[in-house]
Motif scaffolding. Structure first.
Motif, PDB file in Angstrom:
ATOM      1  N   LEU A  88       0.839  -1.206   0.000  1.00  0.00           N
ATOM      2  CA  LEU A  88       0.000   0.000   0.000  1.00  0.00           C
ATOM      3  C   LEU A  88       0.875   1.257   0.000  1.00  0.00           C
ATOM      4  O   LEU A  88       0.657   2.198  -0.758  1.00  0.00           O
ATOM      5  CB  LEU A  88      -0.915  -0.005   1.234  1.00  0.00           C
ATOM      6  N   MET A  89       1.902   1.231   0.872  1.00  0.00           N
ATOM      7  CA  MET A  89       2.774   2.416   0.981  1.00  0.00           C
ATOM      8  C   MET A  89       3.551   2.639  -0.318  1.00  0.00           C
ATOM      9  O   MET A  89       3.735   3.776  -0.752  1.00  0.00           O
ATOM     10  CB  MET A  89       3.747   2.246   2.161  1.00  0.00           C
ATOM     11  N   THR A  90       4.010   1.547  -0.935  1.00  0.00           N
ATOM     12  CA  THR A  90       4.767   1.693  -2.183  1.00  0.00           C
ATOM     13  C   THR A  90       3.930   2.413  -3.230  1.00  0.00           C
ATOM     14  O   THR A  90       4.419   3.301  -3.927  1.00  0.00           O
ATOM     15  CB  THR A  90       5.171   0.302  -2.707  1.00  0.00           C
TER      16      THR A  90
ATOM     17  N   ILE B 125      -3.462  12.176   5.289  1.00  0.00           N
ATOM     18  CA  ILE B 125      -3.702  10.926   6.011  1.00  0.00           C
ATOM     19  C   ILE B 125      -2.424  10.512   6.726  1.00  0.00           C
ATOM     20  O   ILE B 125      -1.354  10.457   6.113  1.00  0.00           O
ATOM     21  CB  ILE B 125      -4.169   9.818   5.044  1.00  0.00           C
ATOM     22  N   ASP B 126      -2.551  10.235   8.025  1.00  0.00           N
ATOM     23  CA  ASP B 126      -1.402   9.811   8.822  1.00  0.00           C
ATOM     24  C   ASP B 126      -1.221   8.302   8.632  1.00  0.00           C
ATOM     25  O   ASP B 126      -1.860   7.496   9.296  1.00  0.00           O
ATOM     26  CB  ASP B 126      -1.670  10.165  10.298  1.00  0.00           C
ATOM     27  N   THR B 127      -0.322   7.927   7.719  1.00  0.00           N
ATOM     28  CA  THR B 127      -0.169   6.506   7.388  1.00  0.00           C
ATOM     29  C   THR B 127       0.495   5.706   8.509  1.00  0.00           C
ATOM     30  O   THR B 127       0.426   4.483   8.517  1.00  0.00           O
ATOM     31  CB  THR B 127       0.644   6.331   6.088  1.00  0.00           C
ATOM     32  N   ASP B 128       1.125   6.401   9.462  1.00  0.00           N
ATOM     33  CA  ASP B 128       1.738   5.674  10.587  1.00  0.00           C
ATOM     34  C   ASP B 128       0.691   5.038  11.487  1.00  0.00           C
ATOM     35  O   ASP B 128       0.958   4.072  12.186  1.00  0.00           O
ATOM     36  CB  ASP B 128       2.593   6.625  11.441  1.00  0.00           C
ATOM     37  N   LYS B 129      -0.494   5.610  11.480  1.00  0.00           N
ATOM     38  CA  LYS B 129      -1.546   5.096  12.361  1.00  0.00           C
ATOM     39  C   LYS B 129      -1.904   3.651  11.990  1.00  0.00           C
ATOM     40  O   LYS B 129      -2.089   2.794  12.855  1.00  0.00           O
ATOM     41  CB  LYS B 129      -2.780   5.997  12.257  1.00  0.00           C
ATOM     42  N   LEU B 130      -1.969   3.381  10.710  1.00  0.00           N
ATOM     43  CA  LEU B 130      -2.270   2.020  10.268  1.00  0.00           C
ATOM     44  C   LEU B 130      -1.158   1.065  10.708  1.00  0.00           C
ATOM     45  O   LEU B 130      -1.422  -0.046  11.179  1.00  0.00           O
ATOM     46  CB  LEU B 130      -2.454   1.984   8.746  1.00  0.00           C
ATOM     47  N   LYS B 131       0.064   1.523  10.577  1.00  0.00           N
ATOM     48  CA  LYS B 131       1.201   0.697  11.002  1.00  0.00           C
ATOM     49  C   LYS B 131       1.113   0.404  12.497  1.00  0.00           C
ATOM     50  O   LYS B 131       1.339  -0.726  12.943  1.00  0.00           O
ATOM     51  CB  LYS B 131       2.504   1.439  10.665  1.00  0.00           C
ATOM     52  N   GLU B 132       0.755   1.415  13.261  1.00  0.00           N
ATOM     53  CA  GLU B 132       0.640   1.263  14.718  1.00  0.00           C
ATOM     54  C   GLU B 132      -0.408   0.197  15.064  1.00  0.00           C
ATOM     55  O   GLU B 132      -0.213  -0.645  15.931  1.00  0.00           O
ATOM     56  CB  GLU B 132       0.249   2.628  15.319  1.00  0.00           C
ATOM     57  N   VAL B 133      -1.504   0.233  14.349  1.00  0.00           N
ATOM     58  CA  VAL B 133      -2.591  -0.707  14.600  1.00  0.00           C
ATOM     59  C   VAL B 133      -2.179  -2.136  14.212  1.00  0.00           C
ATOM     60  O   VAL B 133      -2.489  -3.107  14.910  1.00  0.00           O
ATOM     61  CB  VAL B 133      -3.841  -0.239  13.820  1.00  0.00           C
ATOM     62  N   ILE B 134      -1.448  -2.262  13.114  1.00  0.00           N
ATOM     63  CA  ILE B 134      -0.960  -3.582  12.700  1.00  0.00           C
ATOM     64  C   ILE B 134      -0.004  -4.136  13.762  1.00  0.00           C
ATOM     65  O   ILE B 134      -0.017  -5.327  14.068  1.00  0.00           O
ATOM     66  CB  ILE B 134      -0.293  -3.496  11.308  1.00  0.00           C
TER      67      ILE B 134
END
Ligand SMILES: *[C@@H]1O[C@H](CO)[C@@H](O)[C@H](O)[C@H]1NC(C)=O
Ligand SMILES: *[C@@H]1O[C@H](CO)[C@@H](O)[C@H](O)[C@H]1NC(C)=O
Ligand SMILES: *[C@@H]1O[C@H](CO)[C@@H](O)[C@H](O)[C@H]1NC(C)=O
Ligand SMILES: *[C@@H]1O[C@H](CO)[C@@H](O)[C@H](O)[C@H]1NC(C)=O
Ligand SMILES: [Zn+2]
Length: 748
Positions: free
Chosen positions: A603-605, A616-625
């Motif tokens: 997704l990030m790529t 959109i703060d994409t780190d939030k998804l990483k944090e949740v994962i």
């Protein structure tokens, strides 16, 4: 990977407890005192696995295949719905299964017009037709000369006789159409498009052609996608001859298009066919013996790099013909008609001894476009022999802990109809009771390598099973690779530059009957086959859905000794046995974390930069994962301290493992995609054979730059982003201790 030895420990201790309290039956090992002296044997004893595998007989698989492929057996007609249904019912009853039940549904199917088969031709200005395509595939072997052979067609095509200028659209992907529309400025109205098979599901090609206003679509098999230069063609090899044609359905909705979401039972309300989403333009397939006649006469610019096929011509975009044909048009004559028909699923049950309300399902479809010696009867033959081997175990006093369900699906070729109607009818039971679904459609496409796809939480199970099955490849065995796993890893590693790589384990799209189990009721699913070498660059096994998929073709070119069929039967049986008999379910939640990580990376790529650029703060998804990964590790570790003598605790623990997949379901289906409710994995929107991670979010960003409503579109992306995060948190919470219910705090 430590699973099997742990199971032995686990089961021995359960056995000891059970025997000591005098209820030996609860652990799933029914003993016949007279017939079985080995009453004390733990159920995970190697001998159960070995007995099951050894009772599978390859000659029986061959005999079944011969019977199943004697006649063409298309869905909805008696060869399949009466003769083969009766054959399967009788075999399973004779095997002594606890129940054998047929589930009928009245559904919408589609057939070419008998005696007036479809064709395409060049039509001159005066109306004369020339270069008429073959209405039937050439009979190469007398066994193919059967009056029940259904001539080439694409199911659910509209009928019609359009004429127009021809346009070559490559694979007919959305990108191909966008290129033709935006760069080549092709106006598709009143055009007849010709697309080669391959790359994406043919139903999406038809959807794109319709969307761009084409009058009709011709599909053909290009030698670049179904042959290898210098290797010859059938009957001299297994590659596609010029006269071979790929049949196939075009419907995008799964199941009966008139009853989306609900079963086609007698009390159902059926939508008027004219209101369904079936194709509105004529579509029909041809072989390359005919395609070359049209492609070689085309005018217009030469195609861009990558669009040429394997015919010895200059591929051109068109529109229209050139030279002496400049004033001629392409014509299609399509008489395909929809018909309501009764189809049947045949199901066999072996009741579980401890948890009869937990189902492990094995599925394969029965219907074929023609003889179906590979698709699907190679799978049906294996299913039949696997069921018999289970029945041998039953007769020796064994009984699985959980219930086994064997499924012979009807009308899969028409868009997964039998399995979809059944899942829709019994969705409540399956949602709460189904442990896993293991699909085998074609069991042996070729002998190159074992191939398996599914939810990641079952990948370790499949690696372990593959390690326990002898390698059918004798050349490989002589090099020391004695198990299926060894050649799987060698020929299909996940990462070939990583010495510690595991075998490749793919994700599920929507090519077969596992689809509704996973997408609509969240049942962890597996799909497997013995595959050809993907390095050949072909789009499917070459004779796919042609009249040449016969028994003799299989015995000549695919698996003369039936040893690969045998290996598939063993893998299938053993995977099902572990799922049904292990005290702790072999579902590894930690591996779902790996899938989430991989989906995040891709997704990030592709979208990371533009997501961040739009706030959109994409780190939030990483944090949740990462929170999910912690919860998955916790529940996995709890297995070590679980009191296995306490059936309630074991059941509760297993229920949490089962619930993981359900936690990703949403009561609202993915936007624009009825019945797909899984927000972590779905068939790719633009290629139903492929898979897409985070489908709701990814679809919301498709081609977003070209949308004039940027604000509205990005609001929808933000909404989808929050839904995705919600589902991952929800899954993590289900893995936590039940009391109290965990609410995670995530930074805003
Ligand atoms: C490209 O497609 C759009 C949308 O369907 C259409 O409005 C436009 O006319 C097409 N372009 C050409 C050159 O036909
Ligand atoms: C179904 O649709 C067709 C075509 O639009 C129409 O002629 C027919 O009356 C419809 N039938 C019903 C029951 O609505
Ligand atoms: C390809 O076509 C050209 C022109 O017709 C011909 O000269 C050539 O021999 C063909 N090549 C092959 C490999 O058939
Ligand atoms: C494959 O393995 C190599 C070597 O360990 C590693 O550098 C690379 O990142 C891996 N590629 C992927 C896609 O994981
Ligand atoms: Zn199939």
């Amino acid at each position: 990977n430590a699973m099997p030895s742990r199971f032995v420990v686990v089961l021995v201790s359960v056995l000891a407890v059970s025997v000591s309290i005098g209820i030996g039956v609860i652990i799933g090992y029914f003993s016949h005192p007279s017939a079985n002296s080995n009453v004390q044997a733990p159920i995970e004893d190697e001998s159960i696995q070995q007995k099951l595998m050894n009772s599978i007989n390859k000659e029986n698989i061959q005999t079944h295949l011969k019977f199943l492929t004697k006649k063409p057996h298309i869905a909805g007609r008696s060869n399949d719905e009466v003769e083969l249904v009766t054959y399967i019912e009788n075999e399973w009853k004779a095997n002594g299964l606890d129940n054998v039940v047929s589930y009928p549904y009245n559904v919408l199917l589609s057939y070419p017009k008998q005696g007036d088969s479809n064709y395409v031709a060049i039509v001159a200005a005066d109306g004369t037709e020339s270069d008429i395509s073959q209405r039937k595939e050439l009979v190469i072997d007398p066994e193919q000369n059967d009056p029940d052979v259904v001539d080439p067609f694409n199911a659910y095509s509209a009928a019609g006789e359009p004429e127009g200028d021809i346009v070559y659209v490559n694979y007919g992907t959305i990108d191909d159409f966008i290129y033709l529309n935006r760069t080549m400025l092709i106006d598709f109205h009143n055009k007849i498009c010709i697309a080669r098979y391959g790359s994406i599901f043919r139903g999406d090609k038809a959807k794109h052609a319709e969307q761009y206003g084409c009058a009709g679509l011709i599909l053909y098999s290009d030698p670049a996608n179904y042959c290898v230069p210098g290797e010859g063609v059938y009957p001299d090899s297994w590659y596609l001859p010029p006269t071979g044609v790929q049949r196939g359905n075009l419907k995008l909705a799964r199941g009966d298009p008139r009853t989306i979401d609900y079963p086609s039972i007698p009390t159902a309300w059926f939508k008027n066919v004219s209101e369904t989403s079936l194709p509105k333009i004529p579509v029909t397939p041809i072989g390359y013996i005919d395609a070359v006649k049209y492609l070689s006469k085309m005018g217009g610019p030469a195609v861009p790099a990558g669009w040429s096929g394997g015919l010895n011509i200059t591929y051109r975009i068109g529109p229209g013909f050139s030279g002496t044909y400049a004033s001629s048009k392409m014509k299609m004559s399509v008489k395909t008609e929809n018909e309501e028909k009764e189809i049947k699923n045949v199901m066999g049950f072996i009741r579980g001894s401890v948890e009869p309300d937990r189902y492990v399902l094995f599925g394969n479809h029965r219907d074929a476009w023609v003889f179906g010696a590979t698709d699907p009867s190679s799978g049906t033959a294996v299913l039949m022999e696997m069921v018999r081997s289970y029945s041998v175990m039953l007769k020796q006093g064994w009984r699985p802990r959980r219930t086994l369900v064997f499924c012979s699906w009807g009308a899969e070729e028409y868009g997964l109809i039998g399995s979809t109607e059944w899942v829709e009818e019994f969705q409540k039971q399956l949602l709460f009771r189904a442990v896993a679904y293991i699909n085998v459609d074609v069991s042996v496409k070729s002998s190159y390598v074992f191939s398996c796809r599914g939810v990641y939480s079952l990948s370790n199970l499949m690696f372990d099973v593959a390690k326990s099955v002898p390698n059918p490849d004798t050349a490989e065995v002589s090099k020391g690779r004695t198990t299926v796993y060894d050649t799987w890893l060698l020929r299909s590693p996940f990462n070939s530059s990583d010495p510690s790589s595991l075998p490749f384990f793919g994700t599920l799209g929507s090519g077969s009957d596992y689809t509704m189990f996973l997408q609509s009721v969240g049942v962890p699913a597996i799909d497997m086959t013995y595959d050809y070498d993907r390095g050949l660059g072909i789009s499917s096994y070459p004779l796919y859905h042609s009249v040449y998929e016969t028994f003799d073709m299989v015995t000549t070119y695919v698996d003369p000794e039936f040893t690969y069929h045998l290996a598939m039967a063993r893998i299938w049986a053993e995977a099902g046995r572990r799922l049904s008999d292990s005290v702790i379910l072999p579902i590894d939640c930690r591996l779902y974390g790996v899938y989430l990580d991989r989906s995040y990376d891709s997704l990030m790529t592709i979208y990371g930069k533009s997501m961040r650029g739009n706030g959109i703060d994409t780190d939030k998804l990483k944090e949740v994962i990462d929170l999910f990964a912690v919860a998955a590790n916790e529940i996995h570790d709890k297995e070590n301290t679980l009191d296995l003598s306490n059936d309630f605790l074991v059941r509760g623990y297993n229920d949490q493992l089962m619930q993981l997949e359900r936690a990703f379901l949403d009561q609202n289906p993915l936007p624009g995609r009825p019945v797909y409710r899984h927000y972590i994995t779905a068939p790719s929107q633009h290629n139903n054979y492929g898979n897409s991670g985070f489908p709701g979010l990814v679809d919301s960003m498709f081609d977003i730059d070209a949308d004039p409503d940027q604000v509205g579109r990005w609001e929808e992306v933000k909404r989808q982003y929050s839904i995705l995060i919600f589902h991952i948190l929800s899954a993590a919470s289900t893995l936590r201790t039940p009391v109290p219910i965990t609410q995670f705090s995530v930074h805003n």
